[in-house]
Design an enzyme around this catalytic site. Sequence first.
Site, mmCIF file in Angstrom:
data_model
loop_
_atom_site.group_PDB
_atom_site.id
_atom_site.type_symbol
_atom_site.label_atom_id
_atom_site.label_comp_id
_atom_site.label_asym_id
_atom_site.label_seq_id
_atom_site.Cartn_x
_atom_site.Cartn_y
_atom_site.Cartn_z
ATOM 1 N N ARG A 51 0.818 -1.226 0.000
ATOM 2 C CA ARG A 51 0.000 0.000 0.000
ATOM 3 C C ARG A 51 0.843 1.265 0.000
ATOM 4 O O ARG A 51 0.381 2.336 -0.384
ATOM 5 C CB ARG A 51 -0.921 0.028 1.227
ATOM 6 C CG ARG A 51 -1.901 -1.125 1.323
ATOM 7 C CD ARG A 51 -2.545 -1.150 2.699
ATOM 8 N NE ARG A 51 -1.549 -1.367 3.740
ATOM 9 C CZ ARG A 51 -1.753 -1.205 5.043
ATOM 10 N NH1 ARG A 51 -2.957 -0.817 5.468
ATOM 11 N NH2 ARG A 51 -0.799 -1.432 5.917
ATOM 12 N N ALA A 90 4.341 25.969 12.291
ATOM 13 C CA ALA A 90 4.779 25.023 11.254
ATOM 14 C C ALA A 90 4.837 25.764 9.927
ATOM 15 O O ALA A 90 3.896 26.474 9.560
ATOM 16 C CB ALA A 90 3.825 23.832 11.174
ATOM 17 N N HIS A 114 19.837 31.674 7.744
ATOM 18 C CA HIS A 114 18.903 32.440 8.564
ATOM 19 C C HIS A 114 19.062 32.072 10.043
ATOM 20 O O HIS A 114 19.402 30.941 10.387
ATOM 21 C CB HIS A 114 17.469 32.171 8.120
ATOM 22 C CG HIS A 114 17.200 32.576 6.705
ATOM 23 N ND1 HIS A 114 16.270 31.954 5.911
ATOM 24 C CD2 HIS A 114 17.754 33.552 5.930
ATOM 25 C CE1 HIS A 114 16.250 32.525 4.708
ATOM 26 N NE2 HIS A 114 17.142 33.488 4.704
ATOM 27 N N LYS A 150 14.548 24.561 15.289
ATOM 28 C CA LYS A 150 13.849 24.080 14.094
ATOM 29 C C LYS A 150 13.985 22.570 13.960
ATOM 30 O O LYS A 150 15.048 21.996 14.238
ATOM 31 C CB LYS A 150 14.423 24.751 12.836
ATOM 32 C CG LYS A 150 14.274 26.260 12.826
ATOM 33 C CD LYS A 150 14.912 26.890 11.593
ATOM 34 C CE LYS A 150 14.745 28.409 11.619
ATOM 35 N NZ LYS A 150 15.394 29.059 10.454
ATOM 36 N N TYR A 171 8.996 22.696 8.283
ATOM 37 C CA TYR A 171 9.737 23.070 9.477
ATOM 38 C C TYR A 171 8.749 23.182 10.641
ATOM 39 O O TYR A 171 7.741 23.861 10.540
ATOM 40 C CB TYR A 171 10.384 24.452 9.372
ATOM 41 C CG TYR A 171 10.920 24.924 8.046
ATOM 42 C CD1 TYR A 171 12.247 25.327 7.945
ATOM 43 C CD2 TYR A 171 10.105 25.053 6.920
ATOM 44 C CE1 TYR A 171 12.756 25.834 6.750
ATOM 45 C CE2 TYR A 171 10.614 25.540 5.731
ATOM 46 C CZ TYR A 171 11.934 25.928 5.657
ATOM 47 O OH TYR A 171 12.425 26.427 4.477
ATOM 48 N N ASP A 203 19.177 37.424 0.691
ATOM 49 C CA ASP A 203 20.291 36.574 1.103
ATOM 50 C C ASP A 203 21.610 37.015 0.483
ATOM 51 O O ASP A 203 22.655 36.968 1.138
ATOM 52 C CB ASP A 203 19.992 35.108 0.765
ATOM 53 C CG ASP A 203 18.909 34.515 1.652
ATOM 54 O OD1 ASP A 203 18.659 35.069 2.735
ATOM 55 O OD2 ASP A 203 18.295 33.502 1.249
#
Length: 202
Positions: free
Chosen positions: A23, A48, A62, A72, A132, A170
């Site tokens: 399955r 989340a 980050h 995290k 996350y 960034d």
Amino acid sequence: MQIRELKVPDSYEITPKQFGDDRGVFLEWYRFDRLEEAVGHPIDLRQANTSVSRRGSVRGIHFADVPPSQAKYVTAMRGAVLDFVIDIRVGSPTFGTWDAVRLDDVDRRAVYLAEGLGHCFVALTDDATVSYLVTDVYRPEREHGINPLDPGIALAFPEEAGELLLSPKDTEAPGLAEAAASGLLPTWEAARAYYDELDGKA
């Protein structure tokens, strides 16, 4: 579920046991009790997040101010990424070092990183979907970044990622040395004090 500490203290690789049949497959991708046993205190999850990235996309480096910062718990629900944990805690014996774990929809590993550590990943496939679980809500005024291409950190991006795609935020972020000189980074002392508080030792 197997939990292994990474080269960066206070970060862990989690490998779940998968149960497959005709399955499909079943697994526990998060267990609060097993993680608490490894980390030393309960993880108080507050939010989340999910990101979907094209191949070559780089997200990070980050981090957030300590306290409370954000611990995290990261996994790839679809596709594959190379996930980096970077020690940016000034005064840490492993300051400036990093470790990496491949997160994908085959082995279905996860990474946990404590408050005050830097986080980054590069997507190795199109539609790489990363989820996350974090210990604080998003607070933009406390969020910061370090340029992931900083040669002072020298993250090793694999050829599998192809051409790298970064956000302006960034690419415009400072390098590690500049961030440290400006007082932007968390300190090892502040991080340890906060961990002790979470452990009930303060």
